[in-house]
Scaffold this motif. Structure first.
Motif, mmCIF file in Angstrom:
data_model
loop_
_atom_site.group_PDB
_atom_site.id
_atom_site.type_symbol
_atom_site.label_atom_id
_atom_site.label_comp_id
_atom_site.label_asym_id
_atom_site.label_seq_id
_atom_site.Cartn_x
_atom_site.Cartn_y
_atom_site.Cartn_z
ATOM 1 N N GLY A 59 0.776 -1.237 0.000
ATOM 2 C CA GLY A 59 0.000 0.000 0.000
ATOM 3 C C GLY A 59 0.801 1.276 0.000
ATOM 4 N N PHE A 60 2.013 1.267 0.581
ATOM 5 C CA PHE A 60 2.846 2.470 0.669
ATOM 6 C C PHE A 60 4.162 2.241 -0.065
ATOM 7 N N GLN A 61 4.412 3.043 -1.092
ATOM 8 C CA GLN A 61 5.669 2.919 -1.826
ATOM 9 C C GLN A 61 6.862 3.223 -0.929
ATOM 10 N N TRP A 62 6.727 4.225 -0.052
ATOM 11 C CA TRP A 62 7.850 4.587 0.814
ATOM 12 C C TRP A 62 8.201 3.434 1.758
ATOM 13 N N PHE A 63 7.175 2.680 2.187
ATOM 14 C CA PHE A 63 7.431 1.561 3.080
ATOM 15 C C PHE A 63 8.070 0.400 2.314
ATOM 16 N N ALA A 64 7.599 0.160 1.081
ATOM 17 C CA ALA A 64 8.173 -0.899 0.249
ATOM 18 C C ALA A 64 9.645 -0.607 -0.041
ATOM 19 N N LYS A 65 9.943 0.654 -0.367
ATOM 20 C CA LYS A 65 11.325 1.033 -0.666
ATOM 21 C C LYS A 65 12.207 0.948 0.577
ATOM 22 N N SER A 66 11.651 1.327 1.714
ATOM 23 C CA SER A 66 12.418 1.253 2.965
ATOM 24 C C SER A 66 12.715 -0.192 3.341
ATOM 25 N N THR A 67 11.713 -1.067 3.171
ATOM 26 C CA THR A 67 11.904 -2.491 3.462
ATOM 27 C C THR A 67 12.974 -3.085 2.551
ATOM 28 N N TYR A 68 12.916 -2.718 1.286
ATOM 29 C CA TYR A 68 13.918 -3.209 0.326
ATOM 30 C C TYR A 68 15.305 -2.686 0.696
ATOM 31 N N TRP A 69 15.382 -1.435 1.090
ATOM 32 C CA TRP A 69 16.665 -0.819 1.468
ATOM 33 C C TRP A 69 17.290 -1.568 2.638
ATOM 34 N N LEU A 70 16.464 -1.929 3.616
ATOM 35 C CA LEU A 70 16.966 -2.686 4.765
ATOM 36 C C LEU A 70 17.403 -4.099 4.358
ATOM 37 N N ALA A 71 16.591 -4.755 3.530
ATOM 38 C CA ALA A 71 16.897 -6.129 3.127
ATOM 39 C C ALA A 71 18.120 -6.224 2.235
#
Length: 390
Positions: free
Chosen positions: A214-226
């Motif tokens: 639902g949130f692009q910023w959250f998806a990008k943040s999760t990917y950045w961490l992973a």
């Protein structure tokens, strides 16, 4: 020394209360629709016989042949993909965002018989999906509303754990069991706390994976961490570069349809393949041909997405996550797994049962929580009335 009653636990409780009252209806709605969608594939397979065909000892019709048949059924619409799976009907999807249509045609891949034509805008599960994702509103309105409620729910789960945590060993005995023989208010309280505790970890996964979608910023943040600090590369459509060469274009016209050649080649390279194979014919002169080859029907994250120049049939490399599964990074695989995690499919039937139970409890928590709040409000009001009378 007078003990300060309004400590951290008190304020967490207040935030828990008001966030629950604010997001409760949305969370209940998401939980109910999530329960319905948990076994979508199983229900469709059990109730829609046109999805299956008997395996025959004869060659399958090629993608272009099947598309010619379905194009006559749905003229003036563009085929998006032709899908194959052993023992099942070929499914031709007609989909367009600009013209806002979505149809599926089920065809016997041996005989070409059209078994079913479905307008997906009237499909029950499609309607439930649109509600679950967008609240039946325009996506740029409905999705932020529901995802914000999901984010609130994630905080409610964490704060609920803090409030649930027993103050001492004696109190802990009451935190793990439901006192069924008590009054209904106590049973309701235990249902909210005890069942909520046991299913918290599943619901947190449901909430976080929902926020990724639902949130692009959250998806990008999760990917950045992973990925250890790398940015997610967005999906871009591959282009057939040879479309600018008139000789190659003219040469390709004298051959069999490119999607048929590539489909036959992929099948020959995978003898005994039992998974899904979707062929995406080119939708423009410079478009690529895509083959989506999924070895594990029922999930999506392990699929290979292969892109080819429609004139030279040369395979094209991609730098985004939707390429070959073996070439995907760990962060790419986690991102691709997100949907299958959200619906529990990544663990098969046990995972779907867990997702169903998590969604059911998620739908119940706003109700049981509201009843706890209303009961306490009535109790405090009765005390005030009693005090006034004295």
């Amino acid at each position: 020394m007078v003990k300060n009653k309004k400590n951290l636990r008190h304020w967490i409780g207040q935030i828990h209360l008001w966030l629950g009252l604010t997001s409760g209806l949305f969370v209940c709605f998401l939980g109910i629709t999530g329960c319905i969608l948990a076994f979508q594939i199983e229900i469709e397979n059990a109730t829609q016989s046109y999805r299956f065909v008997e395996v025959q000892n004869k060659p399958l019709l090629r993608p272009s042949q099947i598309q010619q048949i379905t194009d006559k059924v749905l003229p003036n619409k563009e085929a998006h993909s032709v899908g194959y799976q052993d023992g099942k009907s070929a499914i031709v999807t007609y989909y367009s965002l600009t013209d806002t249509y979505f149809w599926t045609v089920f065809v016997n891949p041996y005989t070409g018989e059209v078994l079913k034509v479905k307008d997906m805008s009237k499909d029950f599960f499609r309607q439930v999906i649109n509600g679950h994702y967008y609240l039946w509103l325009p996506p740029d309105i409905g999705q932020p509303i529901l995802t914000t409620a999901t984010m609130m729910f994630a905080f409610l789960l964490i704060s609920g754990l803090v409030l649930w945590w027993p103050k001492n060993r004696a109190a802990s005995k009451k935190r793990f069991t439901i006192k069924w023989n008590a009054k209904w208010r106590r049973v309701n309280y235990d249902l909210h706390n005890v069942v909520g505790f046991y299913l918290t970890w599943i619901m947190i996964f449901l909430a976080l994976t929902g926020m990724v979608m639902g949130f692009q910023w959250f998806a990008k943040s999760t990917y950045w961490l992973a990925s250890g600090g790398k940015e997610m590369i967005p999906f871009t459509e591959s282009v057939s570069k040879s479309a600018t060469n008139p000789e190659l274009v003219a040469l390709a016209k004298g051959k069999a349809p490119a999607q048929d050649i590539l489909w036959a080649k992929a099948r020959a390279e995978r003898p005994g393949f039992k998974g899904n194979m979707d062929v995406h014919p080119p939708h423009a002169k410079d478009a690529a041909i895509e083959l989506a080859i999924n070895p594990e029907p029922g999930t999506y994250w392990k699929a290979d997405y292969l892109f080819y120049d429609q004139y030279t049939l040369e395979e094209m490399k991609v730098d985004h996550m939707f390429g070959k599964f073996d070439e995907a990074s760990t962060a790419d695989k986690i991102a691709r797994m997100n949907f299958d995690l959200h619906v529990g499919a990544v663990l098969g039937l046990p995972g779907k049962i867990m997702a169903f139970c998590g969604s059911l409890v998620a739908a119940s928590l706003p109700i049981t929580g509201f009843l706890i709040w209303r009961g306490r409000k009535k109790k405090s009001r009765a005390k005030l009335q009693l005090a006034a009378a004295l």
